[in-house]
Design an enzyme around this catalytic site. Sequence first.
Site, mmCIF file in Angstrom:
data_model
loop_
_atom_site.group_PDB
_atom_site.id
_atom_site.type_symbol
_atom_site.label_atom_id
_atom_site.label_comp_id
_atom_site.label_asym_id
_atom_site.label_seq_id
_atom_site.Cartn_x
_atom_site.Cartn_y
_atom_site.Cartn_z
ATOM 1 N N HIS A 1 0.923 -1.238 0.022
ATOM 2 C CA HIS A 1 0.022 0.046 -0.044
ATOM 3 C C HIS A 1 0.922 1.043 -0.070
ATOM 4 C CE1 HIS A 1 -3.474 2.329 0.724
ATOM 5 N NE2 HIS A 1 -2.759 2.963 1.861
ATOM 6 N N VAL B 1 -1.094 -2.860 5.019
ATOM 7 C CA VAL B 1 0.251 -2.518 4.403
ATOM 8 C C VAL B 1 0.304 -3.288 2.983
ATOM 9 C CG1 VAL B 1 1.568 -2.552 6.496
ATOM 10 C CG2 VAL B 1 1.622 -4.565 5.394
ATOM 11 N N GLU B 2 -0.590 -3.896 2.719
ATOM 12 C CA GLU B 2 -0.954 -4.658 1.287
ATOM 13 C C GLU B 2 -1.889 -3.734 0.682
ATOM 14 O OE1 GLU B 2 -0.096 -8.927 0.921
ATOM 15 O OE2 GLU B 2 0.977 -8.746 3.053
ATOM 16 N N MET B 3 -2.848 -4.642 0.151
ATOM 17 C CA MET B 3 -3.988 -4.009 -0.702
ATOM 18 C C MET B 3 -5.160 -3.220 0.059
ATOM 19 S SD MET B 3 -4.898 -7.292 -3.057
ATOM 20 C CE MET B 3 -6.110 -6.826 -4.097
ATOM 21 N N ALA C 1 -4.841 -6.934 4.705
ATOM 22 C CA ALA C 1 -3.741 -6.234 5.293
ATOM 23 C C ALA C 1 -3.540 -4.865 4.989
ATOM 24 C CB ALA C 1 -2.316 -7.001 4.703
#
Lengths: 107, 355
Positions: free
Chosen positions: B105, B147-149, B145
């Site tokens: 992200h 920090v991801e999508m 998550a």
Amino acid sequence: MNHTKTILSTVAAVFLFSGLAGAAEYEVTQKNKTFSVKELTIKVGDTVKFTNEDDFFHNVFSLSDLKTFDLGSYPKGEFKSVTFDKAGEVEVECAIHPSMLMTINIK
Amino acid sequence: MKYCGDRLVRGLLLASLVTLGACATAPQTGEEKTALKAGDPSLQHWLLPDTPPYPEDNKPTAERVALGKQLFFDPRLSRHGNMSCASCHSPMFGWSDGLPTARGHNGMLLGRASPTVINTAYNSIQMWDGRKKDLEDQAIGPMEASVEMNSDFDRMFAFLSTNKGYRDAFEKAYPDEGVSKETIAKAIASYERTIISNDSPFDRWVKGDEKAMSEQQVRGFKIFIDPAKGNCAICHSAPNFTDDGFHNLGLASSAGEDADPGRFAHKPIRILKGAFKTPTLRDVALTAPYFHDGSAETLMDVVEHYAIGGVVKENLSPNIRKLNLTRSDKEDLVAFMEALTTEHEPVALPVLPLE
Ligand SMILES: [Cu+2]
């Protein structure tokens, strides 16, 4: 080939001896990335010996409420033993190979 | 033979000893007995089944795979509409991203490399640290998550259930199950089960085509399975070149207090400190850089790491030790790993439903 493996993997938890006090020792082997038995019923005070029969290292541990232990990892031909002193159920695993699981029922 | 089983556990001492003796004579499965001849019966356990296993409630169908493919490539599932599963698991980079460690992200640098999707369908446990059990379990993880999508699920469900193309696709794939995390995960998992590598030169050689691998590659395979040489198959075992196990490889990044604990964060057992899951080596030539921290640029770098027996010895997997490999042994190993690439049909990108 796989057939042989499956049969081999059912090699028993061998009942080794029964002392005068009545405590027994059982052997559970680790072969082809499985414990030789999925379930084992023993009595309070009995000992289980875990023997690695694979060409690579295995571990033996339990994080069960009843008993927590970590026997570390050891190679083919070596074994370590655990004595179970309380009644209940203990899940035994190999940390290296999470698909290796078994349950010990202590009566 | 059945009576080698647990039924005898409480049997007579004598009977038990006899049983033990009988079982001990059974054949060993050591790789040293493998004949290095194309098509040899001793090699057949290296072949993967064409159809990977799937859960009972998610049998792959054409509709499920097609929906999963759209979802896999659709960046609109992420919070900013700019990241899809394929951002980190791209067919252009062997279903990884070509980066040492992933970018999430807002381009945030993440701690671990994006693992390939190839043949994860055959794994009995998912993720570098094994925190997900199967593909259904894993598929939603990156959306959840932050920090991801970093997905906004309320908005995503509203979008997927008002978009006519998706609404119809969900209805066809999972009639009456609706749009939910479960059905999204099941569809993506169904698509991932089609991302398979099992027709490499090595596979064709195992099946009997002696021309499929070069002499050097066959030599590399011999070193790969020889416990006294490469000893690679001790973890990268048949048929998917993984033991679905966890090992500390002694990477430089594993030193120090801030080192990534790996599997230990989920199972606090000493040997799991800094241990990560053995990845498949199928299609490995397509997925550089290597290791969970992306610290090896090439396959030769990987081989050199194992040849010296790892850099950090603390908590090192006991399977790893200094290897006795010549320069040409190492080159043979790399050549063999290059024989594990399946020639895939180009991936046709899906057209995503706009409304
Ligand atoms: Cu194990």
